[in-house]
Design a protein around this motif. Structure first.
Motif, PDB file in Angstrom:
ATOM      1  N   ALA A  59       0.679  -1.289   0.024  1.00  0.00           N
ATOM      2  CA  ALA A  59       0.047  -0.093  -0.023  1.00  0.00           C
ATOM      3  C   ALA A  59       0.867   1.385   0.023  1.00  0.00           C
ATOM      4  N   SER A 103      -5.066   1.251   2.750  1.00  0.00           N
ATOM      5  CA  SER A 103      -5.048  -0.056   3.292  1.00  0.00           C
ATOM      6  C   SER A 103      -6.155  -0.846   2.773  1.00  0.00           C
ATOM      7  N   SER A 156      -0.099  -9.079  -1.639  1.00  0.00           N
ATOM      8  CA  SER A 156      -1.378  -8.236  -2.433  1.00  0.00           C
ATOM      9  C   SER A 156      -0.923  -8.025  -4.033  1.00  0.00           C
ATOM     10  N   GLU A 244       8.832 -11.634  -0.030  1.00  0.00           N
ATOM     11  CA  GLU A 244       7.821 -12.489   0.774  1.00  0.00           C
ATOM     12  C   GLU A 244       7.320 -13.859   0.114  1.00  0.00           C
ATOM     13  N   VAL A 365      -2.585  -7.091   9.276  1.00  0.00           N
ATOM     14  CA  VAL A 365      -1.449  -7.033  10.540  1.00  0.00           C
ATOM     15  C   VAL A 365      -2.038  -6.227  11.452  1.00  0.00           C
TER      16      VAL A 365
HETATM   17  C1  F6R Z   1       2.515  -7.259   0.625  1.00  0.00           C
HETATM   18  C2  F6R Z   1       1.466  -7.013   1.493  1.00  0.00           C
HETATM   19  C3  F6R Z   1       1.766  -6.220   2.665  1.00  0.00           C
HETATM   20  C4  F6R Z   1       0.433  -5.155   2.692  1.00  0.00           C
HETATM   21  C5  F6R Z   1       0.442  -4.248   4.069  1.00  0.00           C
HETATM   22  C6  F6R Z   1      -0.538  -3.413   4.243  1.00  0.00           C
HETATM   23  O1  F6R Z   1       2.193  -8.095  -0.481  1.00  0.00           O
HETATM   24  O2  F6R Z   1       0.372  -7.593   1.085  1.00  0.00           O
HETATM   25  O3  F6R Z   1       2.629  -5.498   2.406  1.00  0.00           O
HETATM   26  O4  F6R Z   1       0.388  -4.322   1.555  1.00  0.00           O
HETATM   27  O5  F6R Z   1       0.448  -5.195   5.020  1.00  0.00           O
HETATM   28  O6  F6R Z   1      -1.782  -3.937   4.226  1.00  0.00           O
HETATM   29  P1  F6R Z   1      -3.033  -3.243   4.057  1.00  0.00           P
HETATM   30  O7  F6R Z   1      -3.256  -2.592   2.758  1.00  0.00           O
HETATM   31  O8  F6R Z   1      -4.240  -3.967   4.352  1.00  0.00           O
HETATM   32  O9  F6R Z   1      -3.096  -2.041   5.162  1.00  0.00           O
END
Ligand code: F6R
Length: 368
Positions: A59, A103, A156, A244, A365
């Protein structure tokens, strides 16, 4: 349910045209960009004099991409910051600051804390989120939802592309409020965004080529990623995906930094992925990258080049050439990221790892 795919991530990569189309839908009506929820006045939006984008992981990379577009369209200074860093320094915020919290889950603890901190300082907060009614949008003054649909793969993909599109809509909404873009220009930019699902669909025709490449380089000990301008955050995202998923050492660099250190890492056979800008865009960016590729190739790197189709100048320097369709410069990350996602997934699969559930990682997370 994986739609005939070996892993969800590949299915989600292929859903990206739809994720983009769904994210754009309904946001340009009667000649105006509209947000999903706006609890701040148009006047307050007009008064914004500084933008922070705060986010984590991919993000955050979507914010780095959007900085180029938002600054260009609005002439507002834009800072992009990791939520975990933003929160624990003393950022300069006031009621004319817009904090864009990006997010997918809307529940990321660091991003949520950054939102709370910003609001305590009277800043306005706009959430870009993929999950209806999650905590971050609930605590924000305005919301733009990405409509990527549920993302099962921990890494993601479609949410990331949708975040870029949504961040761009935020930039256009600000440009419209501030009058830095005429209505017909906003309409034109939106139309260019609307052409992106088809462009991404075209990139998907490279999936087999990229998977084959992934299998061939899966036993490398490291992979470097280089990019410039909007290609730089794409390089960071490509490296994050590889770390990752494939548990491989991977680094993304701004190509202009090569000579300031990273070039020392180049050795015989090391795969280096280079994200090329369009040869029809700013010629100076393109020629600088061509010279970077020739330098690393001369030092033995195995060059993997993501370039615009028909870019002949780059061909002699590309050990592997992956062609993506021609799109406007600011929109290139939406096409150039896709092969990097496929590459990481296929390297991980070849190495025998669970592409959808990488070790030690959680989809959302919720602890700092
Ligand atoms: C990488 C990935 C993570 C999320 C990060 C933020 O592939 O998925 O780096 O991008 O944990 O998560 P959000 O967008 O849910 O706040």
């Amino acid at each position: 349910e994986k739609g005939g795919h070996e892993y969800f991530m590949l299915k989600e990569i292929e859903e990206q045209p739809e994720a983009l189309a769904n994210t754009l839908r309904g946001h340009f009506e009667s000649g105006r960009i509209i947000l999903d929820e706006q609890r701040i006045s148009d006047q307050d939006l007009r008064d914004v004099d500084k933008v922070f984008v705060v986010a984590c992981g991919s993000a955050y990379h979507s914010g780095l991409v959007a900085k180029y577009a938002i600054e260009h369209w609005t002439r507002l200074p834009v800072e992009v910051e990791l939520a975990s860093e933003f929160r624990y320094r003393d950022p300069v915020l006031d009621r004319d600051t817009l904090v864009v919290a990006v997010s997918q889950s809307g529940e990321t603890a660091d991003t949520l804390e950054a939102v709370r901190h910003a609001r305590e300082q009277k800043a306005r907060v706009l959430a870009v989120c993929n999950t209806n009614g999650a905590q971050i949008p609930r605590e924000s003054d305005a919301v733009l939802y990405t409509h990527a649909g549920p993302e099962i793969g921990v890494a993601s993909t479609k949410a990331f592309l949708a975040q870029i599109a949504a961040n761009y809509l935020v930039g256009l909404a600000l440009a419209q409020a501030r009058g830095t873009k005429y209505p017909d220009e906003v309409a034109r930019e939106f139309a260019e965004l609307e052409a992106m699902p088809a462009a991404v669909q075209k990139v998907l025709s490279t999936v087999d080529q990229v998977r084959d490449l992934g299998r061939r380089i899966a036993d490398s000990k490291a992979v470097l990623f280089l990019g410039r301008h909007v290609g730089f955050p794409v390089a960071l995202e490509g490296a994050l995906k590889l770390k990752e998923l494939a548990y491989m050492h991977a680094e993304g660099f701004a190509a202009g930094e090569l000579k300031h250190g990273p070039i020392a890492l180049i050795e015989e056979g090391l795969p280096v992925v280079v994200v090329m800008p369009s040869p029809k865009g700013r010629a100076v960016l393109h020629s600088k990258l061509v010279s970077n590729i020739s330098e690393i190739q001369a030092r033995g790197a195995r060059t993997i080049v993501i370039a615009e189709e028909g870019d002949e100048t780059v061909r002699p320097f590309a050990d592997e050439l992956i062609e993506v369709p021609a799109v406007p410069t600011l929109l290139q990350p939406l096409v150039s990221t896709v092969p990097l996602q496929v590459l990481a997934a296929e390297i991980a699969r070849t190495r025998g790892y669970d592409v959808d559930k990488p070790r030690n990682l959680a989809k959302s997370v919720t602890v700092e």
